[in-house]
Design a protein around this motif. Sequence first.
Motif, mmCIF file in Angstrom:
data_model
loop_
_atom_site.group_PDB
_atom_site.id
_atom_site.type_symbol
_atom_site.label_atom_id
_atom_site.label_comp_id
_atom_site.label_asym_id
_atom_site.label_seq_id
_atom_site.Cartn_x
_atom_site.Cartn_y
_atom_site.Cartn_z
ATOM 1 N N LYS A 62 11.864 11.391 -9.136
ATOM 2 C CA LYS A 62 11.178 12.634 -9.502
ATOM 3 C C LYS A 62 9.899 12.683 -8.692
ATOM 4 C CE LYS A 62 12.283 13.185 -14.396
ATOM 5 N NZ LYS A 62 11.664 13.226 -15.716
ATOM 6 N N THR A 63 9.694 13.804 -7.992
ATOM 7 C CA THR A 63 8.465 13.945 -7.206
ATOM 8 C C THR A 63 7.431 14.795 -7.920
ATOM 9 O OG1 THR A 63 9.214 15.901 -5.999
ATOM 10 C CG2 THR A 63 9.779 13.754 -5.064
ATOM 11 N N GLU A 64 7.842 15.518 -8.924
ATOM 12 C CA GLU A 64 6.931 16.363 -9.701
ATOM 13 C C GLU A 64 7.251 16.219 -11.176
ATOM 14 O OE1 GLU A 64 4.336 18.157 -8.645
ATOM 15 O OE2 GLU A 64 4.725 17.839 -6.521
ATOM 16 N N SER A 65 6.233 15.981 -11.964
ATOM 17 C CA SER A 65 6.351 15.936 -13.421
ATOM 18 C C SER A 65 4.935 16.060 -13.977
ATOM 19 C CB SER A 65 7.000 14.626 -13.893
ATOM 20 O OG SER A 65 6.128 13.532 -13.674
ATOM 21 N N GLU A 66 4.818 16.240 -15.252
ATOM 22 C CA GLU A 66 3.498 16.336 -15.871
ATOM 23 C C GLU A 66 2.709 15.045 -15.640
ATOM 24 O OE1 GLU A 66 1.583 16.893 -20.303
ATOM 25 O OE2 GLU A 66 3.524 17.835 -19.896
ATOM 26 N N ARG A 67 3.400 13.930 -15.782
ATOM 27 C CA ARG A 67 2.772 12.615 -15.588
ATOM 28 C C ARG A 67 2.244 12.466 -14.155
ATOM 29 N NH1 ARG A 67 6.228 7.027 -16.344
ATOM 30 N NH2 ARG A 67 4.482 5.582 -16.334
ATOM 31 N N ILE A 109 -1.735 12.214 -12.613
ATOM 32 C CA ILE A 109 -2.157 11.128 -11.726
ATOM 33 C C ILE A 109 -2.753 11.702 -10.443
ATOM 34 C CG2 ILE A 109 -1.281 9.269 -10.241
ATOM 35 C CD1 ILE A 109 0.738 8.684 -12.571
ATOM 36 N N ARG A 110 -2.064 12.640 -9.829
ATOM 37 C CA ARG A 110 -2.548 13.224 -8.568
ATOM 38 C C ARG A 110 -3.867 13.964 -8.769
ATOM 39 N NH1 ARG A 110 3.420 15.011 -6.984
ATOM 40 N NH2 ARG A 110 4.109 13.005 -6.163
ATOM 41 N N LEU A 122 6.589 4.038 -11.932
ATOM 42 C CA LEU A 122 5.882 4.733 -10.863
ATOM 43 C C LEU A 122 5.773 3.826 -9.649
ATOM 44 C CD1 LEU A 122 2.990 6.253 -12.987
ATOM 45 C CD2 LEU A 122 5.087 7.375 -12.254
ATOM 46 N N VAL A 123 6.013 4.400 -8.462
ATOM 47 C CA VAL A 123 5.896 3.652 -7.207
ATOM 48 C C VAL A 123 5.271 4.551 -6.148
ATOM 49 C CG1 VAL A 123 7.896 2.168 -7.693
ATOM 50 C CG2 VAL A 123 8.208 4.258 -6.368
ATOM 51 N N ALA A 124 4.680 3.927 -5.139
ATOM 52 C CA ALA A 124 4.168 4.671 -3.983
ATOM 53 C C ALA A 124 5.362 4.933 -3.064
ATOM 54 C CB ALA A 124 3.095 3.872 -3.264
ATOM 55 N N SER A 125 5.694 6.194 -2.876
ATOM 56 C CA SER A 125 6.899 6.545 -2.121
ATOM 57 C C SER A 125 6.818 6.186 -0.642
ATOM 58 C CB SER A 125 7.220 8.032 -2.280
ATOM 59 O OG SER A 125 6.233 8.831 -1.668
ATOM 60 N N LYS A 171 22.900 6.694 -0.674
ATOM 61 C CA LYS A 171 22.833 7.951 -1.425
ATOM 62 C C LYS A 171 21.925 7.749 -2.623
ATOM 63 C CE LYS A 171 27.210 9.663 0.113
ATOM 64 N NZ LYS A 171 28.452 10.292 -0.139
ATOM 65 N N LEU A 172 20.999 8.690 -2.775
ATOM 66 C CA LEU A 172 20.097 8.694 -3.905
ATOM 67 C C LEU A 172 19.873 10.128 -4.333
ATOM 68 C CD1 LEU A 172 16.426 8.299 -2.842
ATOM 69 C CD2 LEU A 172 18.202 8.151 -1.130
ATOM 70 N N GLU A 173 19.158 10.294 -5.415
ATOM 71 C CA GLU A 173 18.884 11.628 -5.937
ATOM 72 C C GLU A 173 17.378 11.837 -5.981
ATOM 73 O OE1 GLU A 173 19.184 13.285 -10.321
ATOM 74 O OE2 GLU A 173 21.182 12.914 -9.487
ATOM 75 N N ILE A 174 16.920 12.929 -5.369
ATOM 76 C CA ILE A 174 15.503 13.275 -5.402
ATOM 77 C C ILE A 174 15.378 14.664 -6.004
ATOM 78 C CG2 ILE A 174 13.382 13.590 -4.075
ATOM 79 C CD1 ILE A 174 14.512 11.752 -1.929
ATOM 80 N N ASP A 175 14.694 14.755 -7.123
ATOM 81 C CA ASP A 175 14.513 16.019 -7.844
ATOM 82 C C ASP A 175 15.844 16.719 -8.113
ATOM 83 O OD1 ASP A 175 11.784 15.614 -7.900
ATOM 84 O OD2 ASP A 175 11.387 16.859 -6.147
ATOM 85 N N GLY A 176 16.848 15.935 -8.470
ATOM 86 C CA GLY A 176 18.152 16.482 -8.810
ATOM 87 C C GLY A 176 19.024 16.814 -7.618
ATOM 88 N N LYS A 177 18.494 16.601 -6.419
ATOM 89 C CA LYS A 177 19.231 16.908 -5.193
ATOM 90 C C LYS A 177 19.790 15.615 -4.604
ATOM 91 C CE LYS A 177 18.327 18.926 -0.621
ATOM 92 N NZ LYS A 177 17.302 19.512 0.248
ATOM 93 N N SER A 178 21.059 15.632 -4.258
ATOM 94 C CA SER A 178 21.680 14.471 -3.627
ATOM 95 C C SER A 178 21.164 14.340 -2.201
ATOM 96 C CB SER A 178 23.199 14.631 -3.633
ATOM 97 O OG SER A 178 23.793 13.495 -3.045
ATOM 98 N N VAL A 179 20.666 13.149 -1.868
ATOM 99 C CA VAL A 179 20.063 12.906 -0.565
ATOM 100 C C VAL A 179 20.699 11.673 0.051
ATOM 101 C CG1 VAL A 179 17.899 12.280 0.611
ATOM 102 C CG2 VAL A 179 17.862 13.955 -1.235
ATOM 103 N N GLU A 180 20.966 11.763 1.341
ATOM 104 C CA GLU A 180 21.490 10.615 2.078
ATOM 105 C C GLU A 180 20.408 10.128 3.020
ATOM 106 O OE1 GLU A 180 25.272 10.010 4.860
ATOM 107 O OE2 GLU A 180 25.731 10.925 2.913
#
Length: 143
Positions: A77-82, A86-87, A62-65, A5-14
């Motif tokens: 976090k998949t989206e942020s100003e930082r 970079i993108r 920062l890591v390469a997903s 279990k982890l969290e991606i953009d505030g969403k709980s993901v399994e």
Amino acid sequence: MDNIKLEIDGKSVEAEEGMTILQAARQAGIEIPSLCYDERLAPYGACRLCTVEIGRNGRTRLVASCVYQVESGLKVKTESERLTKIRKMILELLLPFCPTGPIETLAKRYGIKKSRFPGKNRGCVLCGLCVRYCAEIKKANAI
């Protein structure tokens, strides 16, 4: 295999143990841009467009997903100003070499109309997909 279990953009993901953040995000319907990723090939991490920010114990990095495996309790976090900065820089660097296709689509998505960097359109951004496909899938090593 165990589920993580982890969290991606505030969403709980399994996710299954051994999955990458990119795979877990896509499975959960969360889009992360990438150029060099292909589910048929071994993870490569060349384009860095899939960079995400991971956090644990109050520290972020920062890591390469597409190459970073999921960990229990990880916050992503998949989206942020930082990440947007970079993108945009990566896309601006690639745009002169291949101003069509996925590069053009992503550039428009990030509001890039023209690159400030010089380059000659060669129709290739050296993501390595064709070389890796030829070696890993076709077993030809011809490119």
